[in-house]
Design a protein around this motif. Structure first.
Motif, PDB file in Angstrom:
ATOM      1  N   ARG A 197      -2.356  -2.163 -13.145  1.00  0.00           N
ATOM      2  CA  ARG A 197      -3.436  -2.115 -12.990  1.00  0.00           C
ATOM      3  C   ARG A 197      -2.879  -2.806 -11.479  1.00  0.00           C
ATOM      4  NH1 ARG A 197      -4.632  -6.694 -15.643  1.00  0.00           N
ATOM      5  NH2 ARG A 197      -4.959  -8.820 -14.850  1.00  0.00           N
ATOM      6  N   SER A 198      -3.752  -1.956 -10.347  1.00  0.00           N
ATOM      7  CA  SER A 198      -3.449  -2.328  -9.362  1.00  0.00           C
ATOM      8  C   SER A 198      -4.348  -3.118  -8.570  1.00  0.00           C
ATOM      9  CB  SER A 198      -3.407  -1.292  -8.046  1.00  0.00           C
ATOM     10  OG  SER A 198      -4.234  -1.807  -6.137  1.00  0.00           O
ATOM     11  N   GLY A 199      -3.674  -4.737  -7.949  1.00  0.00           N
ATOM     12  CA  GLY A 199      -4.697  -6.075  -7.464  1.00  0.00           C
ATOM     13  C   GLY A 199      -2.749  -7.059  -6.624  1.00  0.00           C
ATOM     14  N   VAL A 211      -9.622   3.351  -3.850  1.00  0.00           N
ATOM     15  CA  VAL A 211      -9.444   2.634  -4.759  1.00  0.00           C
ATOM     16  C   VAL A 211      -9.651   1.876  -5.762  1.00  0.00           C
ATOM     17  CG1 VAL A 211      -7.988   0.202  -3.234  1.00  0.00           C
ATOM     18  CG2 VAL A 211      -8.206   2.714  -1.787  1.00  0.00           C
ATOM     19  N   GLN A 266       0.091   2.657 -13.670  1.00  0.00           N
ATOM     20  CA  GLN A 266       1.366   3.148 -12.735  1.00  0.00           C
ATOM     21  C   GLN A 266       2.486   4.485 -13.051  1.00  0.00           C
ATOM     22  OE1 GLN A 266       1.030   2.345  -9.606  1.00  0.00           O
ATOM     23  NE2 GLN A 266      -0.722   2.135  -9.718  1.00  0.00           N
ATOM     24  N   TRP A 279       1.228  -0.744   0.379  1.00  0.00           N
ATOM     25  CA  TRP A 279      -0.431   0.133   0.075  1.00  0.00           C
ATOM     26  C   TRP A 279       1.136   1.031   0.083  1.00  0.00           C
ATOM     27  CZ3 TRP A 279      -4.488  -0.834  -1.798  1.00  0.00           C
ATOM     28  CH2 TRP A 279      -5.360  -1.368  -1.463  1.00  0.00           C
ATOM     29  N   THR A 321      -7.897  -1.236  -5.742  1.00  0.00           N
ATOM     30  CA  THR A 321      -7.196  -3.002  -5.942  1.00  0.00           C
ATOM     31  C   THR A 321      -8.234  -3.408  -6.114  1.00  0.00           C
ATOM     32  OG1 THR A 321      -5.176  -1.248  -5.228  1.00  0.00           O
ATOM     33  CG2 THR A 321      -5.428  -3.551  -5.071  1.00  0.00           C
ATOM     34  N   GLU A 322      -7.763  -4.451  -7.229  1.00  0.00           N
ATOM     35  CA  GLU A 322      -8.712  -5.747  -6.916  1.00  0.00           C
ATOM     36  C   GLU A 322      -7.782  -6.939  -6.130  1.00  0.00           C
ATOM     37  OE1 GLU A 322      -8.645  -6.335 -11.002  1.00  0.00           O
ATOM     38  OE2 GLU A 322      -7.081  -7.835 -11.737  1.00  0.00           O
ATOM     39  N   PRO A 358      -3.108   3.152  -5.145  1.00  0.00           N
ATOM     40  CA  PRO A 358      -3.728   2.032  -5.642  1.00  0.00           C
ATOM     41  C   PRO A 358      -5.171   2.925  -6.257  1.00  0.00           C
ATOM     42  CG  PRO A 358      -4.022   2.624  -3.439  1.00  0.00           C
ATOM     43  CD  PRO A 358      -2.685   3.753  -4.036  1.00  0.00           C
ATOM     44  N   CYS A 393      -6.999  -4.142   2.729  1.00  0.00           N
ATOM     45  CA  CYS A 393      -7.486  -3.055   1.205  1.00  0.00           C
ATOM     46  C   CYS A 393      -9.151  -2.025   2.542  1.00  0.00           C
ATOM     47  CB  CYS A 393      -8.143  -3.281   0.243  1.00  0.00           C
ATOM     48  SG  CYS A 393      -9.236  -2.900  -0.765  1.00  0.00           S
TER      49      CYS A 393
END
Length: 117
Positions: free
Chosen positions: A37-39, A66, A28, A17, A68-69, A22, A55
């Motif tokens: 992607r944020s994952g 956020v 990015q 984090w 993020t997956e 995120p 999360c």
């Protein structure tokens, strides 16, 4: 992969984090595309609740921004050999020198207590 005897999921998530953004979908910095992607991709179902809880906390702190997956890891394959240890092997390459190096420096300063000598 990680060794839970050496580092906890909470510690990994703390680093995660604090070392990327995120809140930008499929991006990015200047890099754009779904591969950016944020994952969080889990191999242990038992880590899902921890990841989701953290999360949710980060999302609340970021006013619901956020993206993020969190998914179970499927169809994973290692990157090609020339991508392995890329920063270490190409420190003078432009992207490494001007984008990655400052991030690594910040990481080492922020998390010096978590880095092996």
């Amino acid at each position: 992969e990680y060794n839970p005897a050496e580092v906890t999921v909470d510690e990994l998530l703390e680093v995660f984090w604090q070392t990327h953004d995120p809140t930008t979908l499929n991006r990015q910095g200047n890099d754009v595309g779904t591969q950016y992607r944020s994952g969080i991709y889990l191999s242990l179902a038992t880590d899902r609740d921890v990841a989701q809880s953290v999360c949710d906390q980060v999302n609340q702190a970021r006013q619901g921004k956020v993206v993020t997956e969190i998914e179970m890891l499927h169809n994973y394959s290692s990157a090609e050999d020339y991508h392995q240890d890329y920063f270490e092997n190409h420190p003078d390459q432009g992207y490494c020198a001007f984008v990655v190096a400052p991030k690594v420096k910040k990481f080492l300063q922020t998390f010096s207590n978590k880095v092996r000598a």
